[in-house]
Scaffold this motif. Sequence first.
Motif, PDB file in Angstrom:
ATOM      1  N   GLU A  62       4.841  29.138   5.331  1.00  0.00           N
ATOM      2  CA  GLU A  62       4.424  28.666   4.007  1.00  0.00           C
ATOM      3  C   GLU A  62       3.239  27.695   4.138  1.00  0.00           C
ATOM      4  OE1 GLU A  62       7.356  26.345   1.911  1.00  0.00           O
ATOM      5  OE2 GLU A  62       5.769  25.629   0.551  1.00  0.00           O
ATOM      6  N   ILE A  63       3.384  26.737   5.043  1.00  0.00           N
ATOM      7  CA  ILE A  63       2.340  25.713   5.186  1.00  0.00           C
ATOM      8  C   ILE A  63       1.022  26.328   5.637  1.00  0.00           C
ATOM      9  CG2 ILE A  63       1.627  23.706   6.582  1.00  0.00           C
ATOM     10  CD1 ILE A  63       4.637  22.901   6.615  1.00  0.00           C
ATOM     11  N   THR A  64       1.094  27.250   6.567  1.00  0.00           N
ATOM     12  CA  THR A  64      -0.145  27.767   7.161  1.00  0.00           C
ATOM     13  C   THR A  64      -0.749  28.937   6.389  1.00  0.00           C
ATOM     14  OG1 THR A  64       1.177  29.132   8.661  1.00  0.00           O
ATOM     15  CG2 THR A  64       0.404  27.012   9.521  1.00  0.00           C
ATOM     16  N   GLU A  65       0.065  29.576   5.517  1.00  0.00           N
ATOM     17  CA  GLU A  65      -0.448  30.772   4.842  1.00  0.00           C
ATOM     18  C   GLU A  65      -0.643  30.645   3.351  1.00  0.00           C
ATOM     19  OE1 GLU A  65       1.605  34.399   5.798  1.00  0.00           O
ATOM     20  OE2 GLU A  65       1.397  34.072   7.958  1.00  0.00           O
ATOM     21  N   SER A  66       0.076  29.726   2.723  1.00  0.00           N
ATOM     22  CA  SER A  66       0.088  29.845   1.260  1.00  0.00           C
ATOM     23  C   SER A  66      -0.863  28.882   0.553  1.00  0.00           C
ATOM     24  CB  SER A  66       1.510  29.680   0.730  1.00  0.00           C
ATOM     25  OG  SER A  66       2.041  28.448   1.137  1.00  0.00           O
ATOM     26  N   TYR A  67      -1.627  28.124   1.304  1.00  0.00           N
ATOM     27  CA  TYR A  67      -2.541  27.190   0.647  1.00  0.00           C
ATOM     28  C   TYR A  67      -3.989  27.457   1.040  1.00  0.00           C
ATOM     29  CZ  TYR A  67       1.799  24.589   0.030  1.00  0.00           C
ATOM     30  OH  TYR A  67       3.070  24.226  -0.293  1.00  0.00           O
ATOM     31  N   SER A  68      -4.839  27.285   0.078  1.00  0.00           N
ATOM     32  CA  SER A  68      -6.260  27.192   0.436  1.00  0.00           C
ATOM     33  C   SER A  68      -6.489  25.792   0.993  1.00  0.00           C
ATOM     34  CB  SER A  68      -7.128  27.401  -0.809  1.00  0.00           C
ATOM     35  OG  SER A  68      -6.990  26.286  -1.677  1.00  0.00           O
ATOM     36  N   VAL A  69      -7.656  25.575   1.571  1.00  0.00           N
ATOM     37  CA  VAL A  69      -7.977  24.252   2.100  1.00  0.00           C
ATOM     38  C   VAL A  69      -7.892  23.204   0.990  1.00  0.00           C
ATOM     39  CG1 VAL A  69      -9.832  22.853   3.111  1.00  0.00           C
ATOM     40  CG2 VAL A  69      -9.409  25.175   3.962  1.00  0.00           C
ATOM     41  N   THR A  70      -8.450  23.548  -0.148  1.00  0.00           N
ATOM     42  CA  THR A  70      -8.444  22.613  -1.280  1.00  0.00           C
ATOM     43  C   THR A  70      -7.032  22.290  -1.729  1.00  0.00           C
ATOM     44  OG1 THR A  70     -10.410  23.825  -1.957  1.00  0.00           O
ATOM     45  CG2 THR A  70      -9.562  22.197  -3.500  1.00  0.00           C
ATOM     46  N   LEU A  72      -4.267  22.582   0.045  1.00  0.00           N
ATOM     47  CA  LEU A  72      -3.571  21.822   1.081  1.00  0.00           C
ATOM     48  C   LEU A  72      -3.984  20.350   1.022  1.00  0.00           C
ATOM     49  CD1 LEU A  72      -1.595  22.019   3.456  1.00  0.00           C
ATOM     50  CD2 LEU A  72      -3.545  22.496   4.949  1.00  0.00           C
ATOM     51  N   LEU A  73      -5.273  20.116   0.826  1.00  0.00           N
ATOM     52  CA  LEU A  73      -5.752  18.733   0.726  1.00  0.00           C
ATOM     53  C   LEU A  73      -5.138  18.025  -0.484  1.00  0.00           C
ATOM     54  CD1 LEU A  73      -9.486  19.160   1.761  1.00  0.00           C
ATOM     55  CD2 LEU A  73      -7.802  17.684   2.888  1.00  0.00           C
ATOM     56  N   ARG A  74      -4.934  18.790  -1.557  1.00  0.00           N
ATOM     57  CA  ARG A  74      -4.354  18.159  -2.737  1.00  0.00           C
ATOM     58  C   ARG A  74      -2.915  17.702  -2.483  1.00  0.00           C
ATOM     59  NH1 ARG A  74      -0.823  18.582  -6.234  1.00  0.00           N
ATOM     60  NH2 ARG A  74      -0.358  20.798  -5.865  1.00  0.00           N
ATOM     61  N   ILE A  75      -2.135  18.591  -1.872  1.00  0.00           N
ATOM     62  CA  ILE A  75      -0.734  18.177  -1.674  1.00  0.00           C
ATOM     63  C   ILE A  75      -0.625  17.102  -0.590  1.00  0.00           C
ATOM     64  CG2 ILE A  75       0.265  20.346  -2.573  1.00  0.00           C
ATOM     65  CD1 ILE A  75       0.925  21.109   0.342  1.00  0.00           C
ATOM     66  N   LEU A  76      -1.570  17.112   0.340  1.00  0.00           N
ATOM     67  CA  LEU A  76      -1.583  16.022   1.331  1.00  0.00           C
ATOM     68  C   LEU A  76      -1.920  14.699   0.648  1.00  0.00           C
ATOM     69  CD1 LEU A  76      -3.381  17.883   4.239  1.00  0.00           C
ATOM     70  CD2 LEU A  76      -1.245  16.594   4.519  1.00  0.00           C
ATOM     71  N   LYS A  77      -2.898  14.743  -0.226  1.00  0.00           N
ATOM     72  CA  LYS A  77      -3.334  13.528  -0.909  1.00  0.00           C
ATOM     73  C   LYS A  77      -2.219  13.003  -1.818  1.00  0.00           C
ATOM     74  CE  LYS A  77      -7.086  11.702  -3.679  1.00  0.00           C
ATOM     75  NZ  LYS A  77      -8.058  12.030  -4.726  1.00  0.00           N
ATOM     76  N   ILE A  81       3.556  16.460   0.947  1.00  0.00           N
ATOM     77  CA  ILE A  81       3.870  16.904   2.309  1.00  0.00           C
ATOM     78  C   ILE A  81       3.294  15.855   3.259  1.00  0.00           C
ATOM     79  CG2 ILE A  81       1.741  18.253   2.643  1.00  0.00           C
ATOM     80  CD1 ILE A  81       3.525  20.428   3.938  1.00  0.00           C
ATOM     81  N   THR A  82       3.910  15.707   4.422  1.00  0.00           N
ATOM     82  CA  THR A  82       3.364  14.726   5.358  1.00  0.00           C
ATOM     83  C   THR A  82       2.285  15.374   6.209  1.00  0.00           C
ATOM     84  OG1 THR A  82       4.924  15.215   7.133  1.00  0.00           O
ATOM     85  CG2 THR A  82       5.589  13.531   5.520  1.00  0.00           C
ATOM     86  N   VAL A  83       1.383  14.534   6.679  1.00  0.00           N
ATOM     87  CA  VAL A  83       0.344  15.026   7.592  1.00  0.00           C
ATOM     88  C   VAL A  83       1.024  15.567   8.854  1.00  0.00           C
ATOM     89  CG1 VAL A  83      -1.712  14.401   8.895  1.00  0.00           C
ATOM     90  CG2 VAL A  83      -1.278  13.315   6.672  1.00  0.00           C
ATOM     91  N   GLU A  84       2.083  14.896   9.271  1.00  0.00           N
ATOM     92  CA  GLU A  84       2.736  15.320  10.511  1.00  0.00           C
ATOM     93  C   GLU A  84       3.299  16.732  10.383  1.00  0.00           C
ATOM     94  OE1 GLU A  84       5.624  12.607  12.092  1.00  0.00           O
ATOM     95  OE2 GLU A  84       6.167  13.991  13.716  1.00  0.00           O
ATOM     96  N   GLU A  85       3.923  17.025   9.259  1.00  0.00           N
ATOM     97  CA  GLU A  85       4.502  18.361   9.112  1.00  0.00           C
ATOM     98  C   GLU A  85       3.407  19.436   9.127  1.00  0.00           C
ATOM     99  OE1 GLU A  85       6.910  19.100   5.626  1.00  0.00           O
ATOM    100  OE2 GLU A  85       7.933  20.761   6.632  1.00  0.00           O
ATOM    101  N   LYS A 124      -6.746   8.366   2.489  1.00  0.00           N
ATOM    102  CA  LYS A 124      -8.159   7.949   2.492  1.00  0.00           C
ATOM    103  C   LYS A 124      -9.034   9.060   3.051  1.00  0.00           C
ATOM    104  CE  LYS A 124     -10.055   4.485   4.728  1.00  0.00           C
ATOM    105  NZ  LYS A 124     -10.132   3.300   5.609  1.00  0.00           N
ATOM    106  N   GLY A 125     -10.130   9.355   2.394  1.00  0.00           N
ATOM    107  CA  GLY A 125     -11.095  10.299   2.938  1.00  0.00           C
ATOM    108  C   GLY A 125     -10.946  11.674   2.329  1.00  0.00           C
ATOM    109  N   MET A 126     -12.049  12.411   2.298  1.00  0.00           N
ATOM    110  CA  MET A 126     -12.004  13.716   1.637  1.00  0.00           C
ATOM    111  C   MET A 126     -11.398  14.812   2.499  1.00  0.00           C
ATOM    112  SD  MET A 126     -16.038  14.763   1.229  1.00  0.00           S
ATOM    113  CE  MET A 126     -16.826  13.182   1.005  1.00  0.00           C
ATOM    114  N   LEU A 127     -11.073  14.484   3.745  1.00  0.00           N
ATOM    115  CA  LEU A 127     -10.376  15.469   4.598  1.00  0.00           C
ATOM    116  C   LEU A 127      -8.988  14.950   4.989  1.00  0.00           C
ATOM    117  CD1 LEU A 127     -13.350  16.362   6.983  1.00  0.00           C
ATOM    118  CD2 LEU A 127     -12.588  17.645   4.966  1.00  0.00           C
TER     119      LEU A 127
END
Lengths: 547, 547
Positions: A62-70, A72-77, A81-85, A124-127
């Motif tokens: 799910e994490i690696t296939e179901s998100y676009s970069v944008t 994924l960045l949104r749910i991280l922000k 979801i944690t950065v570690e996961e 913090k940060g756009m990535l």
Amino acid sequence: MQDQYVPEVTHLKTHDKRVAWARAQRDAGLAKVDPKLQGIPDQLPQSSLGLPGAVLTAREIEITESYSVTELLRILKDREITVEEVTRAFLRRAALAQTNCITHLLWDQAITRAKNLDSLPEPKGMLFGLPISTKEHHGMVGDEVVTNASLTTWIGKRHGSNLLYDSLYDQGCVFYVRTTQPQNIMQLETVSVIYGRTVHPYNRELSPGGSSGGESALIGMRGSLLGVGGDIGGSIRCPAAHVGIYGFKPTLKRISVLGSRSLMAGKETIMSTPGPMTVDRDALELFMKAALASEPWLTDPSLTFKPWSPYKCIQQLKIAIMWWDGVVTPHPPITRAMKEVAEACCKAGMEVVDWDAESLHHQTSWELLTQLYWPDGGEEALDLMKKGGEEVLPLSKFILQQANVKHLTQPELWDLCRRRDEYRAEYAHAWNNTKGENGKEVDVIICPPSFGAASPHDQSRYWGYTSHWNLLDYPGAIFPVTKVCREKDPIQTGYIPKNEEDRFIYEMYSPERYEDMPVALQVIGRRSYDEKVLAVLKEIELALGRE
Amino acid sequence: MQDQYVPEVTHLKTHDKRVAWARAQRDAGLAKVDPKLQGIPDQLPQSSLGLPGAVLTAREIEITESYSVTELLRILKDREITVEEVTRAFLRRAALAQTNCITHLLWDQAITRAKNLDSLPEPKGMLFGLPISTKEHHGMVGDEVVTNASLTTWIGKRHGSNLLYDSLYDQGCVFYVRTTQPQNIMQLETVSVIYGRTVHPYNRELSPGGSSGGESALIGMRGSLLGVGGDIGGSIRCPAAHVGIYGFKPTLKRISVLGSRSLMAGKETIMSTPGPMTVDRDALELFMKAALASEPWLTDPSLTFKPWSPYKCIQQLKIAIMWWDGVVTPHPPITRAMKEVAEACCKAGMEVVDWDAESLHHQTSWELLTQLYWPDGGEEALDLMKKGGEEVLPLSKFILQQANVKHLTQPELWDLCRRRDEYRAEYAHAWNNTKGENGKEVDVIICPPSFGAASPHDQSRYWGYTSHWNLLDYPGAIFPVTKVCREKDPIQTGYIPKNEEDRFIYEMYSPERYEDMPVALQVIGRRSYDEKVLAVLKEIELALGRE
């Protein structure tokens, strides 16, 4: 740049021992994967695409296939979801690729970084939290970093970060894996004495392209969503095209190479530029914004002093299709892809015209390039290989031993640079002349990114479809279009090759050999029109019915 | 570029005959002046400044002396005066200078052009009707043009226009006179075998600087209000400073050199840029706007794709004063000028700080430059001089025979370029570090444009105050400040020179020798901050009580 070797390699006197050390270092990184990868068959399948389903957890998929970069960045922000996961999922998916695309899996460093980002009171940060894969020779953020640039003599040589990676890091990304490049970093495939051959994730018999072929092999199976390649003759665009992802070679001097490890440091006849390779179109622009956010021209004053300045398409677009380059006819799937895209652009109301490459003598650029790549006749590269005791591989021989390569005197070099500049001016003139009665010049050229889909190994001997734009320093973006199809892409029987190169390319094609391989195209803009190329790419994709 | 010689020179086999032909061509142009110049004394005065009053009509003096460039353009546009009348006045004033600054007076062509402009129903272009003087080696608009670039072997060689001049021409200017440059076009004075020595309009014993010394000698006595020079080591700025006018060396690749005649065409280690020299500050920006109005980057794609984008000074300015460069102490009048300007800037509310050049090892730039100027050891230049049978003049010997000049191998060249880039990065780092507690970095550096005022002949052997900024590719503007004054600028007795170069420079000074000579200063900005340099220059002049 640090010029010391790590102590443990200094007593390794033979070539084989040094190579073994580099591979052991790679293997030690891969061995850190936790939980271990279970379910990889002993006999590797021809395609790696089925492996994630067999090995990863549903959550990792799910994490690696179901998100676009944008996304994924949104749910991280938003800390859904944690950065570690996220980091662990991509570390595990990267490790299972079995395409031999990894030089260093940065397990400990990445997880430490992820935890650190998770512990921040505010993202913090756009990535923020985004795992980013990187090409080995660029170096890496951190202490204790070694970088061999695919030379056995540099195995174990310390070489740390660079200005670009520092900028990306400042934007909150997680570096977690470093990827392969070929010997000499001057092949459109990826094979080195140190790590052997990197293969295509869709088909082990084919190449993922090169020189950023570790990146393409990895991103092609979503072992990474965004990686950093470099391009001096097609090294971002060729591999991106071969695995059906997006890639972007900006105009030189938008992104810094300061701190990167390379041969012939200081050579300025033809230069390499880093650029993004990614599963998502929007991530190309995101990468450029992130790379330029730190105003790197204040640190590397050779850069163009220009923030990323998004371009808006307002008027009707004028798209030129370059059906062939006047030297080599592309394979049928490429021509079909161009037809499909041209038709979609027409339907969307764009003006579509032909680009007449024949009258522009694309051969000239290759004649100049081969000499400008190696003004010392290839001596430094060959000496370094000799010093390391390594075999000069077939595609290195091919590119180094072009008939006209030799150590140039300074006046010979000036003459080449002058002819290069004249050719650039001629091409600009031709572009100016596309202004029709309505005064509108061509906005972009759509052209092949290669003569065909991913090549069989050791066959990538025609660079013209990418290297031409390096000679001109025009920005180019790669986007996926279709796949090779037996029914739609038969051999063009009765075709009479126009020259020896054309025959070599023509004979390489058969629909069976390439079946289901991704087919991509290239969008080219005038020098410095980087923002426009990405804006027009979006319009083209909208015309194709994409978002 | 056209490589033919005009038929009439092809039978001139000796050096002397070719030189005589070039001089005869110049004299034929000067002989066209109508009405003839009356009242020039047989024994030329030490200063040419009194000649216009003795020779020109009151109306000619009014036209050439009483308008700024902007004012003249306004009355031309409003057709309060004809282009022909203006052109004739400047042709006559140029011809009487007696400083040996002219290679071609374009009498017929200029008047034809002027009449043509007068016949237009509407004035057109931002330079409508403005006479512009130009440096000989750049070439010239028109058929039948010959350009020798100060080489006897190129006397009578056809070489027409260039991209910049085409742009200026499109903006409506009148080209009317071409001016001298030194042998090799690599001296900070102006003397060639072909035309001999160009002298300072204020004092024949002194040099108007070089290599654009024909321009400075001409503009220094208002024989031209706006001219085009070129700068690779100070060749715009040094001569502009020596005659007390304005000059601007933009960042490379803002203005094209496409079509210009030069040695070592294709060399890219260190490049020359054209730029304006003028009696008015505002004309610097006007020139840049006119040069970029045609979007020259579409024709010369090596240029920076950037329209002229005026900068507005909003915040308090932070000005750094570079009192010396750590190598050579400037002569007393230069130091006094810096004190006066620093004080005025302080009074106007600017923050004024010191620039610590000593810690930045300016010697490094000269060590690199001497090799980067002549990667072939000067062979092409010397061969061309030999071919023409011409003597290598003292200042050509000086610059060509620096101890480290030699034919470089390609790896030696790369090493120099790498060191150049490292030095540029170090300097950028130092500039970044000027950010104080308020986070504000230095906006510009004010520094000497030379070690002193106009030099006695054959003494300009220290380039550091200008060439340093060529190595860094920083834009620099020259503005006049004061004049040498016996009372205010005594010899600094008891001064102990810091090195041999410093001693040479120190011993060159005496207030008597330089009395009343113009003293100018230089405003330096970071690479690509061209617009800012001109905007800050204006603020500095406002602080000096000018408009």
